[in-house]
Design a protein around this motif. Structure first.
Motif, PDB file in Angstrom:
ATOM      1  N   ALA A  12      -6.797  -1.831  -9.140  1.00 33.67           N
ATOM      2  CA  ALA A  12      -6.920  -0.889 -10.252  1.00 33.67           C
ATOM      3  C   ALA A  12      -7.861   0.265  -9.922  1.00 33.67           C
ATOM      4  O   ALA A  12      -7.795   1.323 -10.558  1.00 33.67           O
ATOM      5  CB  ALA A  12      -7.394  -1.614 -11.507  1.00 33.67           C
ATOM      6  N   THR A  13      -8.705   0.092  -8.909  1.00 33.09           N
ATOM      7  CA  THR A  13      -9.635   1.160  -8.522  1.00 33.09           C
ATOM      8  C   THR A  13      -9.045   2.070  -7.447  1.00 33.09           C
ATOM      9  O   THR A  13      -9.678   3.048  -7.053  1.00 33.09           O
ATOM     10  CB  THR A  13     -10.961   0.564  -7.988  1.00 33.09           C
ATOM     11  OG1 THR A  13     -10.709  -0.123  -6.756  1.00 33.09           O
ATOM     12  CG2 THR A  13     -11.594  -0.371  -9.000  1.00 33.09           C
ATOM     13  N   LYS A  14      -7.855   1.745  -6.977  1.00 27.88           N
ATOM     14  CA  LYS A  14      -7.232   2.488  -5.870  1.00 27.88           C
ATOM     15  C   LYS A  14      -6.290   3.568  -6.377  1.00 27.88           C
ATOM     16  O   LYS A  14      -5.634   3.415  -7.397  1.00 27.88           O
ATOM     17  CB  LYS A  14      -6.417   1.542  -4.973  1.00 27.88           C
ATOM     18  CG  LYS A  14      -7.186   0.366  -4.427  1.00 27.88           C
ATOM     19  CD  LYS A  14      -8.069   0.799  -3.321  1.00 27.88           C
ATOM     20  CE  LYS A  14      -8.842  -0.374  -2.767  1.00 27.88           C
ATOM     21  NZ  LYS A  14     -10.045   0.058  -2.112  1.00 27.88           N
ATOM     22  N   THR A  15      -6.199   4.653  -5.633  1.00 26.68           N
ATOM     23  CA  THR A  15      -5.213   5.703  -5.887  1.00 26.68           C
ATOM     24  C   THR A  15      -4.357   5.804  -4.635  1.00 26.68           C
ATOM     25  O   THR A  15      -4.868   6.024  -3.535  1.00 26.68           O
ATOM     26  CB  THR A  15      -5.904   7.054  -6.158  1.00 26.68           C
ATOM     27  OG1 THR A  15      -6.792   6.899  -7.272  1.00 26.68           O
ATOM     28  CG2 THR A  15      -4.892   8.127  -6.455  1.00 26.68           C
ATOM     29  N   VAL A  16      -3.055   5.616  -4.821  1.00 24.42           N
ATOM     30  CA  VAL A  16      -2.128   5.643  -3.691  1.00 24.42           C
ATOM     31  C   VAL A  16      -1.519   7.044  -3.607  1.00 24.42           C
ATOM     32  O   VAL A  16      -1.004   7.552  -4.594  1.00 24.42           O
ATOM     33  CB  VAL A  16      -1.019   4.582  -3.863  1.00 24.42           C
ATOM     34  CG1 VAL A  16      -0.055   4.622  -2.699  1.00 24.42           C
ATOM     35  CG2 VAL A  16      -1.631   3.195  -4.022  1.00 24.42           C
ATOM     36  N   PRO A  17      -1.575   7.683  -2.438  1.00 27.27           N
ATOM     37  CA  PRO A  17      -0.995   9.025  -2.289  1.00 27.27           C
ATOM     38  C   PRO A  17       0.519   9.030  -2.512  1.00 27.27           C
ATOM     39  O   PRO A  17       1.207   8.060  -2.194  1.00 27.27           O
ATOM     40  CB  PRO A  17      -1.319   9.408  -0.836  1.00 27.27           C
ATOM     41  CG  PRO A  17      -2.371   8.453  -0.388  1.00 27.27           C
ATOM     42  CD  PRO A  17      -2.214   7.219  -1.217  1.00 27.27           C
ATOM     43  N   GLU A  18       1.021  10.120  -3.066  1.00 30.92           N
ATOM     44  CA  GLU A  18       2.452  10.263  -3.367  1.00 30.92           C
ATOM     45  C   GLU A  18       3.325  10.100  -2.126  1.00 30.92           C
ATOM     46  O   GLU A  18       4.417   9.551  -2.215  1.00 30.92           O
ATOM     47  CB  GLU A  18       2.736  11.626  -4.015  1.00 30.92           C
ATOM     48  CG  GLU A  18       2.355  11.703  -5.467  1.00 30.92           C
ATOM     49  CD  GLU A  18       3.100  10.711  -6.352  1.00 30.92           C
ATOM     50  OE1 GLU A  18       4.330  10.548  -6.203  1.00 30.92           O
ATOM     51  OE2 GLU A  18       2.447  10.082  -7.192  1.00 30.92           O
ATOM     52  N   ASP A  19       2.854  10.584  -0.965  1.00 29.09           N
ATOM     53  CA  ASP A  19       3.685  10.460   0.239  1.00 29.09           C
ATOM     54  C   ASP A  19       3.868   8.995   0.646  1.00 29.09           C
ATOM     55  O   ASP A  19       4.931   8.610   1.132  1.00 29.09           O
ATOM     56  CB  ASP A  19       3.116  11.296   1.393  1.00 29.09           C
ATOM     57  CG  ASP A  19       1.723  10.863   1.827  1.00 29.09           C
ATOM     58  OD1 ASP A  19       0.954  10.359   0.983  1.00 29.09           O
ATOM     59  OD2 ASP A  19       1.398  11.038   3.017  1.00 29.09           O
ATOM     60  N   GLN A  20       2.871   8.143   0.412  1.00 29.43           N
ATOM     61  CA  GLN A  20       3.009   6.714   0.707  1.00 29.43           C
ATOM     62  C   GLN A  20       3.990   6.057  -0.264  1.00 29.43           C
ATOM     63  O   GLN A  20       4.780   5.199   0.131  1.00 29.43           O
ATOM     64  CB  GLN A  20       1.657   5.999   0.625  1.00 29.43           C
ATOM     65  CG  GLN A  20       0.759   6.262   1.801  1.00 29.43           C
ATOM     66  CD  GLN A  20      -0.545   5.473   1.704  1.00 29.43           C
ATOM     67  OE1 GLN A  20      -0.725   4.640   0.823  1.00 29.43           O
ATOM     68  NE2 GLN A  20      -1.457   5.746   2.618  1.00 29.43           N
ATOM     69  N   ILE A  21       3.928   6.466  -1.526  1.00 28.06           N
ATOM     70  CA  ILE A  21       4.847   5.929  -2.526  1.00 28.06           C
ATOM     71  C   ILE A  21       6.281   6.319  -2.156  1.00 28.06           C
ATOM     72  O   ILE A  21       7.184   5.480  -2.172  1.00 28.06           O
ATOM     73  CB  ILE A  21       4.484   6.429  -3.941  1.00 28.06           C
ATOM     74  CG1 ILE A  21       3.128   5.868  -4.360  1.00 28.06           C
ATOM     75  CG2 ILE A  21       5.566   6.050  -4.952  1.00 28.06           C
ATOM     76  CD1 ILE A  21       2.568   6.453  -5.632  1.00 28.06           C
ATOM     77  N   ALA A  22       6.485   7.584  -1.799  1.00 29.94           N
ATOM     78  CA  ALA A  22       7.824   8.065  -1.433  1.00 29.94           C
ATOM     79  C   ALA A  22       8.336   7.349  -0.178  1.00 29.94           C
ATOM     80  O   ALA A  22       9.509   6.973  -0.108  1.00 29.94           O
ATOM     81  CB  ALA A  22       7.810   9.571  -1.216  1.00 29.94           C
ATOM     82  N   ALA A  23       7.463   7.130   0.799  1.00 32.87           N
ATOM     83  CA  ALA A  23       7.863   6.439   2.032  1.00 32.87           C
ATOM     84  C   ALA A  23       8.249   4.986   1.735  1.00 32.87           C
ATOM     85  O   ALA A  23       9.245   4.483   2.269  1.00 32.87           O
ATOM     86  CB  ALA A  23       6.735   6.493   3.063  1.00 32.87           C
ATOM     87  N   GLU A  24       7.492   4.322   0.882  1.00 37.83           N
ATOM     88  CA  GLU A  24       7.806   2.939   0.515  1.00 37.83           C
ATOM     89  C   GLU A  24       9.121   2.881  -0.261  1.00 37.83           C
ATOM     90  O   GLU A  24       9.922   1.967  -0.065  1.00 37.83           O
ATOM     91  CB  GLU A  24       6.667   2.330  -0.318  1.00 37.83           C
ATOM     92  CG  GLU A  24       6.908   0.900  -0.754  1.00 37.83           C
ATOM     93  CD  GLU A  24       6.945  -0.118   0.374  1.00 37.83           C
ATOM     94  OE1 GLU A  24       7.334  -1.267   0.092  1.00 37.83           O
ATOM     95  OE2 GLU A  24       6.614   0.201   1.535  1.00 37.83           O
ATOM     96  N   TYR A  25       9.352   3.863  -1.131  1.00 39.74           N
ATOM     97  CA  TYR A  25      10.620   3.909  -1.874  1.00 39.74           C
ATOM     98  C   TYR A  25      11.790   4.048  -0.896  1.00 39.74           C
ATOM     99  O   TYR A  25      12.775   3.328  -1.001  1.00 39.74           O
ATOM    100  CB  TYR A  25      10.627   5.058  -2.878  1.00 39.74           C
ATOM    101  CG  TYR A  25      11.979   5.232  -3.540  1.00 39.74           C
ATOM    102  CD1 TYR A  25      12.374   4.382  -4.563  1.00 39.74           C
ATOM    103  CD2 TYR A  25      12.865   6.212  -3.117  1.00 39.74           C
ATOM    104  CE1 TYR A  25      13.622   4.504  -5.151  1.00 39.74           C
ATOM    105  CE2 TYR A  25      14.113   6.346  -3.703  1.00 39.74           C
ATOM    106  CZ  TYR A  25      14.485   5.493  -4.718  1.00 39.74           C
ATOM    107  OH  TYR A  25      15.719   5.618  -5.280  1.00 39.74           O
TER     108      TYR A  25
END
Length: 180
Positions: A12-25
């Motif tokens: 809950a304290t972490k912020t995941v960058p959008e590029d990592q989210i897109a790569a995982e998707y």
């Protein structure tokens, strides 16, 4: 006072960058598909007249809604399910084979009676979009990252507690909350 340190609280304290989210998707998008689902209904054909009405209606291409109205029967609603969720194999095959909500299939039932199977709604297969999956992916990536860090944080926590640091200071350092 208690400091809760778990993968979920740390994530809950972490912020995941959008590029990592897109790569995982992109990596997992083939598995992010909801299967076709059908609202399955059935009528137990308990009398020869009822069986004949549905059989003749099917042969004539009469829409199932008209057959149901003409026979004044109340169909049983079996729920909206994917083919894999239906435990009766003959029912699953019959419902999946129907091309539209106007068709009916006649299959064997329990005790020698036949059943009329039809669908009232067909929900097509759906590819989950990045926007729909963003929160789930971000949470998973943050939790995975937290799992990798938790052992080091526990070691640091032990060292700080051994140095008689107050729990509130330790929690603040890790960005965690204190619960009383």
């Amino acid at each position: 006072d208690v400091m809760v340190l778990s993968p979920d609280t740390l994530a809950a304290t972490k912020t995941v960058p959008e590029d990592q989210i897109a790569a995982e998707y992109e990596r997992t998008k083939d598995s992010r598909v909801t299967p076709e689902r059908r609202a399955i209904r059935q009528v137990a054909l308990t009398t020869p007249e009822l069986e004949k009405a549905f059989t003749d209606g099917k042969a004539a291409g009469t829409p199932v809604s008209q057959i149901v109205t003409a026979t004044a029967v109340t169909p049983s609603d079996l729920g909206t399910r994917a083919k894999a969720e239906v435990t009766d194999a003959s029912l699953a095959e019959a419902a999946a084979a129907l091309a539209s909500t106007d068709e009916v299939a006649i299959i064997e039932g329990i005790g020698g009676n036949k059943r009329a199977i039809f669908v009232s709604e067909i929900q097509p297969t759906h590819q989950v979009t990045l926007a729909e999956a963003r929160d789930e992916i971000a949470k998973k990536l943050a939790t995975d990252q937290a799992r990798g860090e938790i052992a080091d944080m526990l070691d640091q926590d032990e060292e700080l507690r051994a140095a008689f640091k107050p729990l509130s200071e330790i929690a603040q350092r890790f960005g965690l909350k204190i619960e009383t």
